[in-house]
Design an enzyme around this catalytic site. Structure first.
Site, PDB file in Angstrom:
ATOM      1  N   GLY A 186      36.420  29.083  46.605  1.00 38.12           N
ATOM      2  CA  GLY A 186      36.726  30.435  46.135  1.00 38.12           C
ATOM      3  C   GLY A 186      35.432  31.200  45.889  1.00 38.12           C
TER       4      GLY A 186
ATOM      5  N   GLY B 161      35.009  34.391  45.130  1.00 40.36           N
ATOM      6  CA  GLY B 161      35.349  35.694  44.557  1.00 40.36           C
ATOM      7  C   GLY B 161      34.379  36.081  43.447  1.00 40.36           C
ATOM      8  N   TYR B 162      34.862  36.878  42.497  1.00 39.26           N
ATOM      9  CA  TYR B 162      33.995  37.347  41.409  1.00 39.26           C
ATOM     10  C   TYR B 162      33.467  36.174  40.595  1.00 39.26           C
ATOM     11  CZ  TYR B 162      34.880  42.246  42.224  1.00 39.26           C
ATOM     12  OH  TYR B 162      34.895  43.491  42.786  1.00 39.26           O
TER      13      TYR B 162
ATOM     14  N   GLU C 131      32.921  40.881  33.823  1.00 40.74           N
ATOM     15  CA  GLU C 131      32.286  41.561  34.943  1.00 40.74           C
ATOM     16  C   GLU C 131      31.350  42.640  34.408  1.00 40.74           C
ATOM     17  OE1 GLU C 131      35.094  42.672  38.012  1.00 40.74           O
ATOM     18  OE2 GLU C 131      36.151  40.782  37.734  1.00 40.74           O
TER      19      GLU C 131
ATOM     20  N   LYS D  90      41.357  29.375  27.012  1.00 44.18           N
ATOM     21  CA  LYS D  90      41.016  30.491  27.903  1.00 44.18           C
ATOM     22  C   LYS D  90      42.075  31.592  27.811  1.00 44.18           C
ATOM     23  CE  LYS D  90      39.480  33.129  30.982  1.00 44.18           C
ATOM     24  NZ  LYS D  90      38.315  33.973  30.799  1.00 44.18           N
TER      25      LYS D  90
ATOM     26  N   CYS E 117      42.389  40.295  34.859  1.00 44.92           N
ATOM     27  CA  CYS E 117      42.797  39.133  34.064  1.00 44.92           C
ATOM     28  C   CYS E 117      43.614  39.406  32.803  1.00 44.92           C
ATOM     29  CB  CYS E 117      41.565  38.319  33.719  1.00 44.92           C
ATOM     30  SG  CYS E 117      40.859  37.572  35.201  1.00 44.92           S
TER      31      CYS E 117
ATOM     32  N   LYS F 148      35.803  49.085  34.608  1.00 41.20           N
ATOM     33  CA  LYS F 148      34.784  49.224  33.556  1.00 41.20           C
ATOM     34  C   LYS F 148      33.470  49.524  34.267  1.00 41.20           C
ATOM     35  CE  LYS F 148      33.048  45.368  31.765  1.00 41.20           C
ATOM     36  NZ  LYS F 148      32.837  43.984  31.269  1.00 41.20           N
TER      37      LYS F 148
ATOM     38  N   ARG G 152      40.568  46.258  40.284  1.00 34.56           N
ATOM     39  CA  ARG G 152      41.868  45.616  40.058  1.00 34.56           C
ATOM     40  C   ARG G 152      42.418  46.010  38.681  1.00 34.56           C
ATOM     41  NH1 ARG G 152      40.332  39.524  41.606  1.00 34.56           N
ATOM     42  NH2 ARG G 152      38.469  40.126  40.462  1.00 34.56           N
TER      43      ARG G 152
HETATM   44  P1  NAD Z   1      39.014  36.596  43.488  1.00 31.31           P
HETATM   45  O1  NAD Z   1      40.318  37.012  44.036  1.00 31.31           O
HETATM   46  O2  NAD Z   1      37.877  37.557  43.420  1.00 31.31           O
HETATM   47  O3  NAD Z   1      38.488  35.307  44.303  1.00 31.31           O
HETATM   48  C1  NAD Z   1      39.271  34.213  44.654  1.00 31.31           C
HETATM   49  C2  NAD Z   1      38.832  33.740  46.030  1.00 31.31           C
HETATM   50  O4  NAD Z   1      39.493  32.505  46.333  1.00 31.31           O
HETATM   51  C3  NAD Z   1      39.192  34.713  47.161  1.00 31.31           C
HETATM   52  O5  NAD Z   1      38.020  35.112  47.851  1.00 31.31           O
HETATM   53  C4  NAD Z   1      40.149  33.909  48.052  1.00 31.31           C
HETATM   54  O6  NAD Z   1      40.001  34.187  49.438  1.00 31.31           O
HETATM   55  C5  NAD Z   1      39.715  32.486  47.740  1.00 31.31           C
HETATM   56  N1  NAD Z   1      40.716  31.476  48.079  1.00 31.31           N
HETATM   57  C6  NAD Z   1      42.051  31.470  47.809  1.00 31.31           C
HETATM   58  N2  NAD Z   1      42.613  30.347  48.287  1.00 31.31           N
HETATM   59  C7  NAD Z   1      41.633  29.610  48.879  1.00 31.31           C
HETATM   60  C8  NAD Z   1      41.603  28.350  49.548  1.00 31.31           C
HETATM   61  N3  NAD Z   1      42.697  27.601  49.698  1.00 31.31           N
HETATM   62  N4  NAD Z   1      40.413  27.911  50.021  1.00 31.31           N
HETATM   63  C9  NAD Z   1      39.289  28.654  49.896  1.00 31.31           C
HETATM   64  N5  NAD Z   1      39.262  29.855  49.249  1.00 31.31           N
HETATM   65  C10 NAD Z   1      40.422  30.322  48.753  1.00 31.31           C
HETATM   66  O7  NAD Z   1      39.316  36.017  42.036  1.00 31.31           O
HETATM   67  P2  NAD Z   1      38.303  35.937  40.783  1.00 31.31           P
HETATM   68  O8  NAD Z   1      38.245  37.241  40.094  1.00 31.31           O
HETATM   69  O9  NAD Z   1      37.046  35.282  41.210  1.00 31.31           O
HETATM   70  O10 NAD Z   1      39.129  34.949  39.828  1.00 31.31           O
HETATM   71  C11 NAD Z   1      39.292  33.590  40.162  1.00 31.31           C
HETATM   72  C12 NAD Z   1      39.888  32.869  38.957  1.00 31.31           C
HETATM   73  O11 NAD Z   1      38.995  32.959  37.844  1.00 31.31           O
HETATM   74  C13 NAD Z   1      41.212  33.446  38.456  1.00 31.31           C
HETATM   75  O12 NAD Z   1      42.003  32.399  37.978  1.00 31.31           O
HETATM   76  C14 NAD Z   1      40.794  34.348  37.305  1.00 31.31           C
HETATM   77  O13 NAD Z   1      41.813  34.482  36.351  1.00 31.31           O
HETATM   78  C15 NAD Z   1      39.632  33.568  36.720  1.00 31.31           C
HETATM   79  N6  NAD Z   1      38.621  34.390  36.005  1.00 31.31           N
HETATM   80  C16 NAD Z   1      38.214  35.579  36.546  1.00 31.31           C
HETATM   81  C17 NAD Z   1      37.208  36.318  35.890  1.00 31.31           C
HETATM   82  C18 NAD Z   1      36.718  37.642  36.427  1.00 31.31           C
HETATM   83  O14 NAD Z   1      35.910  38.269  35.756  1.00 31.31           O
HETATM   84  N7  NAD Z   1      37.134  38.109  37.590  1.00 31.31           N
HETATM   85  C19 NAD Z   1      36.620  35.811  34.727  1.00 31.31           C
HETATM   86  C20 NAD Z   1      37.059  34.578  34.224  1.00 31.31           C
HETATM   87  C21 NAD Z   1      38.054  33.876  34.890  1.00 31.31           C
HETATM   88  C1  UGA Z   2      37.386  39.821  30.273  1.00 33.57           C
HETATM   89  C2  UGA Z   2      36.814  38.992  29.125  1.00 33.57           C
HETATM   90  O1  UGA Z   2      35.952  39.826  28.340  1.00 33.57           O
HETATM   91  C3  UGA Z   2      36.021  37.794  29.665  1.00 33.57           C
HETATM   92  O2  UGA Z   2      35.583  36.982  28.576  1.00 33.57           O
HETATM   93  C4  UGA Z   2      36.945  36.976  30.569  1.00 33.57           C
HETATM   94  O3  UGA Z   2      36.232  35.892  31.141  1.00 33.57           O
HETATM   95  C5  UGA Z   2      37.470  37.863  31.689  1.00 33.57           C
HETATM   96  O4  UGA Z   2      38.178  38.998  31.097  1.00 33.57           O
HETATM   97  C6  UGA Z   2      38.471  37.185  32.565  1.00 33.57           C
HETATM   98  O5  UGA Z   2      39.056  36.187  32.208  1.00 33.57           O
HETATM   99  O6  UGA Z   2      38.659  37.757  33.644  1.00 33.57           O
HETATM  100  P1  UGA Z   2      36.435  41.644  31.950  1.00 33.57           P
HETATM  101  O7  UGA Z   2      37.878  41.907  32.224  1.00 33.57           O
HETATM  102  O8  UGA Z   2      35.532  41.425  33.101  1.00 33.57           O
HETATM  103  O9  UGA Z   2      36.292  40.344  31.012  1.00 33.57           O
HETATM  104  O10 UGA Z   2      35.811  42.854  31.102  1.00 33.57           O
HETATM  105  P2  UGA Z   2      35.932  43.303  29.567  1.00 33.57           P
HETATM  106  O11 UGA Z   2      34.595  43.719  29.113  1.00 33.57           O
HETATM  107  O12 UGA Z   2      36.648  42.311  28.752  1.00 33.57           O
HETATM  108  O13 UGA Z   2      36.809  44.631  29.680  1.00 33.57           O
HETATM  109  C7  UGA Z   2      38.181  44.564  30.035  1.00 33.57           C
HETATM  110  C8  UGA Z   2      38.777  45.957  29.931  1.00 33.57           C
HETATM  111  O14 UGA Z   2      38.881  46.361  28.569  1.00 33.57           O
HETATM  112  C9  UGA Z   2      37.971  47.038  30.627  1.00 33.57           C
HETATM  113  O15 UGA Z   2      38.835  47.950  31.251  1.00 33.57           O
HETATM  114  C10 UGA Z   2      37.226  47.700  29.485  1.00 33.57           C
HETATM  115  O16 UGA Z   2      36.834  49.016  29.762  1.00 33.57           O
HETATM  116  C11 UGA Z   2      38.260  47.633  28.391  1.00 33.57           C
HETATM  117  N1  UGA Z   2      37.720  47.690  27.020  1.00 33.57           N
HETATM  118  C12 UGA Z   2      36.871  46.733  26.581  1.00 33.57           C
HETATM  119  C13 UGA Z   2      38.125  48.691  26.174  1.00 33.57           C
HETATM  120  O17 UGA Z   2      38.910  49.577  26.551  1.00 33.57           O
HETATM  121  N2  UGA Z   2      37.633  48.731  24.897  1.00 33.57           N
HETATM  122  C14 UGA Z   2      36.784  47.782  24.434  1.00 33.57           C
HETATM  123  O18 UGA Z   2      36.387  47.863  23.248  1.00 33.57           O
HETATM  124  C15 UGA Z   2      36.390  46.761  25.297  1.00 33.57           C
END
Ligand code: NAD
Ligand code: UGA
Length: 461
Positions: A8, A10-11, A161, A216, A272, A335, A342
């Site tokens: 994966g 992704g982000y 992010e 989490k 998320c 943000k 998303r």
């Molecule tokens: P994303 O959609 O950006 O990336 C996921 C990637 O996995 C995609 O590029 C997709 O093509 C790939 N993928 C899917 N199935 C696959 C397979 N079978 N083999 C290889 N690649 C495959 O998602 P993300 O934002 O990186 O989030 C991933 C996970 O982490 C989620 O569970 C999310 O909840 C969690 N998470 C995200 C954040 C965040 O800030 N985005 C922060 C903490 C946790």
């Molecule tokens: C959030 C969590 O902060 C991370 O710890 C977690 O890992 C991640 O989700 C995840 O699991 O994906 P993220 O969504 O990247 O991170 O960004 P945040 O800074 O949490 O902001 C989330 C949203 O809330 C944004 O739209 C932001 O503008 C908004 N926000 C945040 C507010 O409106 N007010 C605030 O005081 C803070």
């Protein structure tokens, strides 16, 4: 040397693994994905995600001990430790539609690991998963008849992010959950050693698998709950002439409450918060806890209300019609400092304004391409404009929807002069200097504060 694989790109995979590679030059880190375009972008100068500081780290490590590839099977075979960071979106079909986690990508990965493994491995859940998912993963992986053993660990990611590099370099904590067996403890220790290369040991927490998985979901639910709480109070401020910034400041001085995540806004976005709270609520329902499920769902309901309220305020303030009026949206990203759109409130506002037949222009320094993609067919009805001055030209209103610092530096006198009068500014992030904008001539509508408007004067004259 340990062969580390991340499935994966992704982000999460794309922003965490380069940092592991940079701190562990003796280990080989490979990131694979089924999305060829994404892998090609990771191999190019134009990375697929905008994340401050990441380009430099990728440049330093790529081709040395960091590699990107689409050859999933081959790299599974070679790996000692596999991080799984595939997407776990909300399920949109069948049982639990709209609430449960869609685990199809995750389960495919587990089966792929099983099919391609010729040696025992540590498999790390990095994706956010419902509590007790590791049990299913263990069952699939250890169903092989060839004597291989897989230790499944939970190592949820807490980065946000926009600050991913900083969060990963200097985390509040690293959480590792594992089985309390001899092999489980060894696997946990191996992952602790990896992180301990740069994270102080007292910040590395080890727990059982289920506590780690649940922590989490709970952390995201608590963070989102704070935003919904302050947004709920912002609605009351607007009715009572209290000021949300003053209220937030006053309550934050209580150390038990603290100062973070109390910024009232148009609503929280991102991939998320909503999905994880809905997953949490679905789990509660599954375990026979409907009252707990309703409690958490309310955090999402409040967020939807805040977004809808923002648009209703816009329409009501602009004489109850915005049909045919040019409205400039400042910001598309959910943000600042990310190109991720998303679940962005900006897109929600955009959709609602299009319903009202407004002529919407969207500007953003990094997220226009993703906004266009996420809006789907509606994108044909939106103008995407990189330059905020051009976006605002001839507009009736501006809505600030992402807190990009660039927007504080603009020449609002110039912008005001180019707009249709009366000119409206709706600040969904309480980002700008409202008094200054009012003095220029704008009718200013912040979140949770009294509006600053010249309209009463016009009405009386
Ligand atoms: P994303 O959609 O950006 O990336 C996921 C990637 O996995 C995609 O590029 C997709 O093509 C790939 N993928 C899917 N199935 C696959 C397979 N079978 N083999 C290889 N690649 C495959 O998602 P993300 O934002 O990186 O989030 C991933 C996970 O982490 C989620 O569970 C999310 O909840 C969690 N998470 C995200 C954040 C965040 O800030 N985005 C922060 C903490 C946790
Ligand atoms: C959030 C969590 O902060 C991370 O710890 C977690 O890992 C991640 O989700 C995840 O699991 O994906 P993220 O969504 O990247 O991170 O960004 P945040 O800074 O949490 O902001 C989330 C949203 O809330 C944004 O739209 C932001 O503008 C908004 N926000 C945040 C507010 O409106 N007010 C605030 O005081 C803070």
């Amino acid at each position: 040397m340990t062969n580390i694989l991340c499935i994966g790109a992704g982000y999460v995979g794309g922003s965490t693994m380069p940092i592991i590679a940079s701190h562990c030059p003796d280990h080989r880190v490979v990131i694979v994905d089924i999305n060829e375009n994404r892998i090609a972008a990771w191999q190019s100068d134009q990375l697929p995600i905008y994340e401050p500081g990441l380009d430099e780290i990728v440049r330093q490590t790529r081709g040395k001990n960091l590699f990107f590839s689409t050859e999933v099977d081959r790299h599974i075979a070679e790996a000692d430790i596999i991080f799984v960071s595939v997407n776990t979106p909300t399920k949109m079909f069948g049982r639990g539609a709209g609430k449960a986690a869609d685990l199809q990508y995750w389960e495919k990965t587990a089966r792929q690991i099983l099919e391609n493994s010729t040696s025992s491995k540590i498999v790390v859940e990095k994706s956010t998963l419902p509590v007790r998912t590791a049990e299913a993963m263990e069952r699939i992986l250890n169903s092989n008849g060839n004597g291989l053993h897989f230790d499944v660990l939970s190592n949820p990611e807490f980065l946000a992010e926009g600050t991913a590099v900083r969060d990963m370099q200097n985390p509040d904590r690293v959480l590792i959950g594992g089985r309390e067996t001899e092999s489980g403890r060894k696997a946990v220790e191996a992952l602790v050693e990896l992180y301990a290369t740069w994270v102080p040991r007292d910040r590395i927490i080890t727990t059982n698998l289920w506590s780690s998985e649940l922590s989490k979901l709970a952390a995201n639910a608590f963070l989102a709950q704070r935003i919904s709480s302050i947004n709920a109070i912002s609605a009351l401020c607007e009715k009572t002439e209290a000021d949300i910034s003053e209220v937030a400041h006053a309550i934050a001085r209580d150390e038990r409450i603290g100062r973070y995540f109390l910024r009232a806004s148009v609503g929280f976005g991102g991939s998320c918060f909503k999905k994880d709270i809905l997953h949490l609520a679905y789990l509660c329902e599954h375990y026979g806890l409907p009252e707990v499920a309703r409690y958490w769902e309310q955090v999402v309901t409040m967020n939807e209300y805040q977004e809808a309220r923002f648009v209703s305020n816009m329409v009501a303030s602009m004489f109850n019609t915005i049909a045919g009026k040019r409205v400039a949206l400042f910001g598309a990203a959910f943000k600042a400092n990310t190109n991720d759109t998303r679940e962005s409130p900006a897109l929600e506002v955009c959709r609602a304004l299009l319903d009202e037949r407004a002529d919407v222009v969207m500007t953003d320094p990094h997220a226009l391409e993703n906004a266009r993609y996420d809006l789907g067919e509606l994108a044909d009805r939106v103008t995407f404009e990189f330059d905020p001055y051009i976006a605002a030209n001839h507009a009736h209103a501006i809505a600030v929807l992402t807190e990009w610092s660039q927007y504080t530096q603009l020449d609002y006198e110039r912008i005001y002069n180019s707009m249709v009068k009366p000119a409206f500014l709706f600040d969904g992030r309480n980002l700008l200097d409202h008094k200054k904008l009012y003095d220029i001539g704008f009718n200013v509508y912040p979140i949770g504060k009294p509006p600053l408007t010249h309209l009463r004067t016009y009405n009386n004259s």
